[in-house]
Design a protein around this motif. Structure first.
Motif, PDB file in Angstrom:
ATOM      1  N   ILE A   1       0.875  -1.162   0.000  1.00  0.00           N
ATOM      2  CA  ILE A   1       0.000   0.000   0.000  1.00  0.00           C
ATOM      3  C   ILE A   1       0.911   1.210   0.000  1.00  0.00           C
ATOM      4  CG2 ILE A   1      -0.257  -0.140   2.537  1.00  0.00           C
ATOM      5  CD1 ILE A   1      -2.988   1.326   2.123  1.00  0.00           C
ATOM      6  N   ALA A   2       0.634   2.154  -0.902  1.00  0.00           N
ATOM      7  CA  ALA A   2       1.512   3.307  -1.076  1.00  0.00           C
ATOM      8  C   ALA A   2       0.654   4.555  -1.258  1.00  0.00           C
ATOM      9  CB  ALA A   2       2.420   3.105  -2.284  1.00  0.00           C
ATOM     10  N   ILE A   3       0.916   5.558  -0.435  1.00  0.00           N
ATOM     11  CA  ILE A   3       0.151   6.805  -0.541  1.00  0.00           C
ATOM     12  C   ILE A   3       1.095   7.984  -0.686  1.00  0.00           C
ATOM     13  CG2 ILE A   3      -1.639   5.775   0.917  1.00  0.00           C
ATOM     14  CD1 ILE A   3      -0.886   7.750   3.134  1.00  0.00           C
ATOM     15  N   VAL A   4       0.604   9.002  -1.369  1.00  0.00           N
ATOM     16  CA  VAL A   4       1.315  10.274  -1.455  1.00  0.00           C
ATOM     17  C   VAL A   4       0.285  11.362  -1.196  1.00  0.00           C
ATOM     18  CG1 VAL A   4       1.039  10.377  -3.977  1.00  0.00           C
ATOM     19  CG2 VAL A   4       2.807  11.751  -2.866  1.00  0.00           C
ATOM     20  N   ASP A   5       0.627  12.308  -0.321  1.00  0.00           N
ATOM     21  CA  ASP A   5      -0.374  13.285   0.090  1.00  0.00           C
ATOM     22  C   ASP A   5       0.311  14.467   0.761  1.00  0.00           C
ATOM     23  OD1 ASP A   5      -3.012  14.350   0.698  1.00  0.00           O
ATOM     24  OD2 ASP A   5      -3.719  12.279   0.715  1.00  0.00           O
ATOM     25  N   VAL A   6      -0.506  15.392   1.222  1.00  0.00           N
ATOM     26  CA  VAL A   6      -0.009  16.561   1.941  1.00  0.00           C
ATOM     27  C   VAL A   6       0.202  16.194   3.402  1.00  0.00           C
ATOM     28  CG1 VAL A   6      -2.333  17.428   2.457  1.00  0.00           C
ATOM     29  CG2 VAL A   6      -0.417  19.021   2.369  1.00  0.00           C
ATOM     30  N   CYS A   7       1.171  16.853   4.043  1.00  0.00           N
ATOM     31  CA  CYS A   7       1.433  16.613   5.455  1.00  0.00           C
ATOM     32  C   CYS A   7       1.906  17.905   6.113  1.00  0.00           C
ATOM     33  CB  CYS A   7       2.495  15.526   5.639  1.00  0.00           C
ATOM     34  SG  CYS A   7       4.155  16.003   5.088  1.00  0.00           S
ATOM     35  N   PHE A   8       1.973  17.881   7.431  1.00  0.00           N
ATOM     36  CA  PHE A   8       2.637  18.929   8.193  1.00  0.00           C
ATOM     37  C   PHE A   8       4.018  18.420   8.601  1.00  0.00           C
ATOM     38  CE2 PHE A   8      -1.773  20.339   9.826  1.00  0.00           C
ATOM     39  CZ  PHE A   8      -1.928  21.224   8.768  1.00  0.00           C
ATOM     40  N   THR A   9       4.979  19.311   8.697  1.00  0.00           N
ATOM     41  CA  THR A   9       6.306  18.916   9.133  1.00  0.00           C
ATOM     42  C   THR A   9       6.375  18.764  10.646  1.00  0.00           C
ATOM     43  OG1 THR A   9       6.984  21.240   9.124  1.00  0.00           O
ATOM     44  CG2 THR A   9       7.464  19.942   7.145  1.00  0.00           C
ATOM     45  N   LYS A  10       5.327  19.231  11.338  1.00  0.00           N
ATOM     46  CA  LYS A  10       5.222  19.076  12.784  1.00  0.00           C
ATOM     47  C   LYS A  10       3.758  18.863  13.127  1.00  0.00           C
ATOM     48  CE  LYS A  10       6.382  21.391  17.158  1.00  0.00           C
ATOM     49  NZ  LYS A  10       6.942  22.632  17.764  1.00  0.00           N
ATOM     50  N   GLU A  11       3.471  17.918  14.018  1.00  0.00           N
ATOM     51  CA  GLU A  11       2.091  17.618  14.378  1.00  0.00           C
ATOM     52  C   GLU A  11       1.449  18.782  15.142  1.00  0.00           C
ATOM     53  OE1 GLU A  11      -1.378  15.349  14.360  1.00  0.00           O
ATOM     54  OE2 GLU A  11       0.502  15.132  13.240  1.00  0.00           O
ATOM     55  N   ILE A  12       0.202  19.084  14.807  1.00  0.00           N
ATOM     56  CA  ILE A  12      -0.579  20.085  15.535  1.00  0.00           C
ATOM     57  C   ILE A  12      -1.396  19.345  16.584  1.00  0.00           C
ATOM     58  CG2 ILE A  12      -2.432  21.787  15.382  1.00  0.00           C
ATOM     59  CD1 ILE A  12      -1.435  22.491  12.605  1.00  0.00           C
ATOM     60  N   GLU A  13      -1.054  19.519  17.843  1.00  0.00           N
ATOM     61  CA  GLU A  13      -1.694  18.781  18.930  1.00  0.00           C
ATOM     62  C   GLU A  13      -2.926  19.482  19.486  1.00  0.00           C
ATOM     63  OE1 GLU A  13      -0.820  15.853  19.608  1.00  0.00           O
ATOM     64  OE2 GLU A  13       1.272  15.626  18.953  1.00  0.00           O
ATOM     65  N   SER A  14      -3.015  20.790  19.293  1.00  0.00           N
ATOM     66  CA  SER A  14      -4.155  21.549  19.820  1.00  0.00           C
ATOM     67  C   SER A  14      -4.320  22.823  19.003  1.00  0.00           C
ATOM     68  CB  SER A  14      -3.948  21.891  21.296  1.00  0.00           C
ATOM     69  OG  SER A  14      -2.755  22.645  21.468  1.00  0.00           O
ATOM     70  N   LEU A  15      -5.484  23.449  19.136  1.00  0.00           N
ATOM     71  CA  LEU A  15      -5.782  24.630  18.320  1.00  0.00           C
ATOM     72  C   LEU A  15      -4.820  25.783  18.582  1.00  0.00           C
ATOM     73  CD1 LEU A  15      -9.698  24.732  18.380  1.00  0.00           C
ATOM     74  CD2 LEU A  15      -8.209  24.097  16.473  1.00  0.00           C
ATOM     75  N   ASP A  16      -4.297  25.876  19.799  1.00  0.00           N
ATOM     76  CA  ASP A  16      -3.374  26.978  20.083  1.00  0.00           C
ATOM     77  C   ASP A  16      -2.014  26.777  19.413  1.00  0.00           C
ATOM     78  OD1 ASP A  16      -3.061  24.817  22.006  1.00  0.00           O
ATOM     79  OD2 ASP A  16      -1.625  26.115  23.032  1.00  0.00           O
ATOM     80  N   LYS A  17      -1.787  25.585  18.822  1.00  0.00           N
ATOM     81  CA  LYS A  17      -0.536  25.314  18.130  1.00  0.00           C
ATOM     82  C   LYS A  17      -0.640  25.533  16.620  1.00  0.00           C
ATOM     83  CE  LYS A  17       1.471  23.918  21.916  1.00  0.00           C
ATOM     84  NZ  LYS A  17       2.519  24.771  22.571  1.00  0.00           N
ATOM     85  N   VAL A  18      -1.822  25.932  16.155  1.00  0.00           N
ATOM     86  CA  VAL A  18      -2.004  26.160  14.715  1.00  0.00           C
ATOM     87  C   VAL A  18      -1.215  27.400  14.297  1.00  0.00           C
ATOM     88  CG1 VAL A  18      -3.677  26.667  12.891  1.00  0.00           C
ATOM     89  CG2 VAL A  18      -4.293  25.108  14.761  1.00  0.00           C
ATOM     90  N   PRO A  19      -0.371  27.294  13.258  1.00  0.00           N
ATOM     91  CA  PRO A  19       0.370  28.476  12.795  1.00  0.00           C
ATOM     92  C   PRO A  19      -0.580  29.599  12.385  1.00  0.00           C
ATOM     93  CG  PRO A  19       1.234  26.480  11.794  1.00  0.00           C
ATOM     94  CD  PRO A  19      -0.035  26.090  12.490  1.00  0.00           C
ATOM     95  N   ARG A  20      -0.128  30.808  12.552  1.00  0.00           N
ATOM     96  CA  ARG A  20      -0.975  31.971  12.296  1.00  0.00           C
ATOM     97  C   ARG A  20      -1.574  31.958  10.889  1.00  0.00           C
ATOM     98  NH1 ARG A  20      -1.473  36.743  14.824  1.00  0.00           N
ATOM     99  NH2 ARG A  20       0.276  36.217  16.182  1.00  0.00           N
ATOM    100  N   PHE A  21      -0.783  31.572   9.889  1.00  0.00           N
ATOM    101  CA  PHE A  21      -1.266  31.637   8.509  1.00  0.00           C
ATOM    102  C   PHE A  21      -2.366  30.617   8.217  1.00  0.00           C
ATOM    103  CE2 PHE A  21       1.785  28.227   8.113  1.00  0.00           C
ATOM    104  CZ  PHE A  21       1.321  27.434   7.070  1.00  0.00           C
ATOM    105  N   LEU A  22      -2.553  29.628   9.120  1.00  0.00           N
ATOM    106  CA  LEU A  22      -3.570  28.597   8.912  1.00  0.00           C
ATOM    107  C   LEU A  22      -4.814  28.785   9.783  1.00  0.00           C
ATOM    108  CD1 LEU A  22      -1.741  25.128   8.653  1.00  0.00           C
ATOM    109  CD2 LEU A  22      -2.961  26.349   6.860  1.00  0.00           C
ATOM    110  N   ARG A  23      -4.779  29.719  10.709  1.00  0.00           N
ATOM    111  CA  ARG A  23      -5.834  29.794  11.714  1.00  0.00           C
ATOM    112  C   ARG A  23      -7.219  30.020  11.130  1.00  0.00           C
ATOM    113  NH1 ARG A  23      -2.478  33.275  16.293  1.00  0.00           N
ATOM    114  NH2 ARG A  23      -1.009  31.567  16.777  1.00  0.00           N
ATOM    115  N   ARG A  24      -7.315  30.819  10.112  1.00  0.00           N
ATOM    116  CA  ARG A  24      -8.634  31.119   9.545  1.00  0.00           C
ATOM    117  C   ARG A  24      -9.283  29.891   8.910  1.00  0.00           C
ATOM    118  NH1 ARG A  24     -10.077  36.031   5.274  1.00  0.00           N
ATOM    119  NH2 ARG A  24     -12.284  35.535   5.064  1.00  0.00           N
ATOM    120  N   ASP A  25      -8.493  29.067   8.246  1.00  0.00           N
ATOM    121  CA  ASP A  25      -9.047  27.937   7.480  1.00  0.00           C
ATOM    122  C   ASP A  25      -8.830  26.575   8.123  1.00  0.00           C
ATOM    123  OD1 ASP A  25     -10.000  29.541   5.422  1.00  0.00           O
ATOM    124  OD2 ASP A  25      -8.100  29.471   4.323  1.00  0.00           O
TER     125      ASP A  25
END
Length: 272
Positions: free
Chosen positions: A156-180
């Motif tokens: 089984i082989a997948i290719v997709d989008v990822c984050f380079t660091k896991e977001i564990e909670s909403l306060d850890k969301v980078p500023r540029f992503l907060r709206r969406d």
């Protein structure tokens, strides 16, 4: 002129791009852009297949195939037989594209839900998922479900989008992503998260879990394509604002072990 493979006079891709994607750049870029439902599908599938040993005659499930151009690519470039499965795109529409490319003998379009597949167990040599596994495969039961259709030692082989660091909670969301984030990004994870999800089942042996070496090229062309089209796209917008490269692209490949597990069905009703 066939819409897929471009004639030699048509190939005007920059030399560095042809070096990175020698197979994908042989296809008409306008045809690819028209039938990619997100980033360049052929760039991603070529990135993934560099780590797979596909051989003529193998049975391959292209799951979440979209408009089936990844299935056409797999059949043409590797001589495999492909079952092109998608729920959102009609099998009839995909069959038209398959016919236009002369692949009707090796690509079979099917309209089906990724959680209700009509196949025999251990039927496929490989299951390939390009840019869609995050939509249906993030829960802990999905790998045990899809693994039933893969032969022992198949992949089984997948290719997709990822984050380079896991977001564990909403306060850890980078500023540029907060709206969406709550609309488009809450189901995106780090490579380490994905590796753990698969490894703990014992159903696959991880053979690759890494960022695409071509990730910067995929990113650059995704942004450019949507700037040229002048269509609003939350994903392209986020990539453009991501100056830290927090968003990336990854491949995850597992070789099916002989381990069995409780493989729960997603079906809501049983056959009578």
């Amino acid at each position: 002129m066939r819409k897929g493979k471009a004639p030699k006079s048509y190939i005007m891709q920059p030399r560095h791009l042809r070096h990175v994607f020698p197979k994908a750049t042989q296809y008409d870029p306008e045809w690819v852009r028209k039938h990619s439902m997100g980033e360049n599908v052929l760039f991603n599938v070529e990135s993934l297949t560099k780590s797979l040993d596909l051989k003529p005659g193998m049975r391959v499930l292209d799951l979440g195939c979209g408009k089936a151009i990844s299935s056409i690519f797999l059949a043409k470039e590797f001589g495999v037989k492909v079952w092109a499965v998608d729920e959102a795109i009609s099998a009839s529409d995909n069959y038209e594209r398959i016919l236009e490319e002369g692949c009707e003998e090796n690509v079979i379009p099917i309209e089906a839900d990724a959680r209700s597949l009509p196949f025999a167990e251990e039927y496929f040599d490989a299951v390939i998922v390009v840019d869609s596994y995050t939509y249906f495969g993030t829960d802990e039961k999905y790998l045990p479900y899809i693994a039933r259709f893969i032969k022992p030692d198949g992949h089984i082989a997948i290719v997709d989008v990822c984050f380079t660091k896991e977001i564990e909670s909403l306060d850890k969301v980078p500023r540029f992503l907060r709206r969406d984030y709550k609309n488009y990004w809450y189901f995106i994870h780090s490579i380490a998260w994905w590796r753990k999800l698969w490894e703990k089942t014992g159903l696959v042996q991880i053979e690759a879990a890494e960022e695409l070496s071509e990730a910067d090229v995929v990113r650059e062309h995704y942004i450019k394509d949507f700037e040229d089209d002048k269509k609003p796209d939350a994903f392209a917008k986020a990539l453009k604002r991501d100056d830290q490269h927090f968003i990336s692209f990854f491949k995850l490949i597992g070789r099916r072990t002989r381990k069995t597990a409780y493989l729960q069905s997603y079906k809501t009703s049983s056959k009578k």
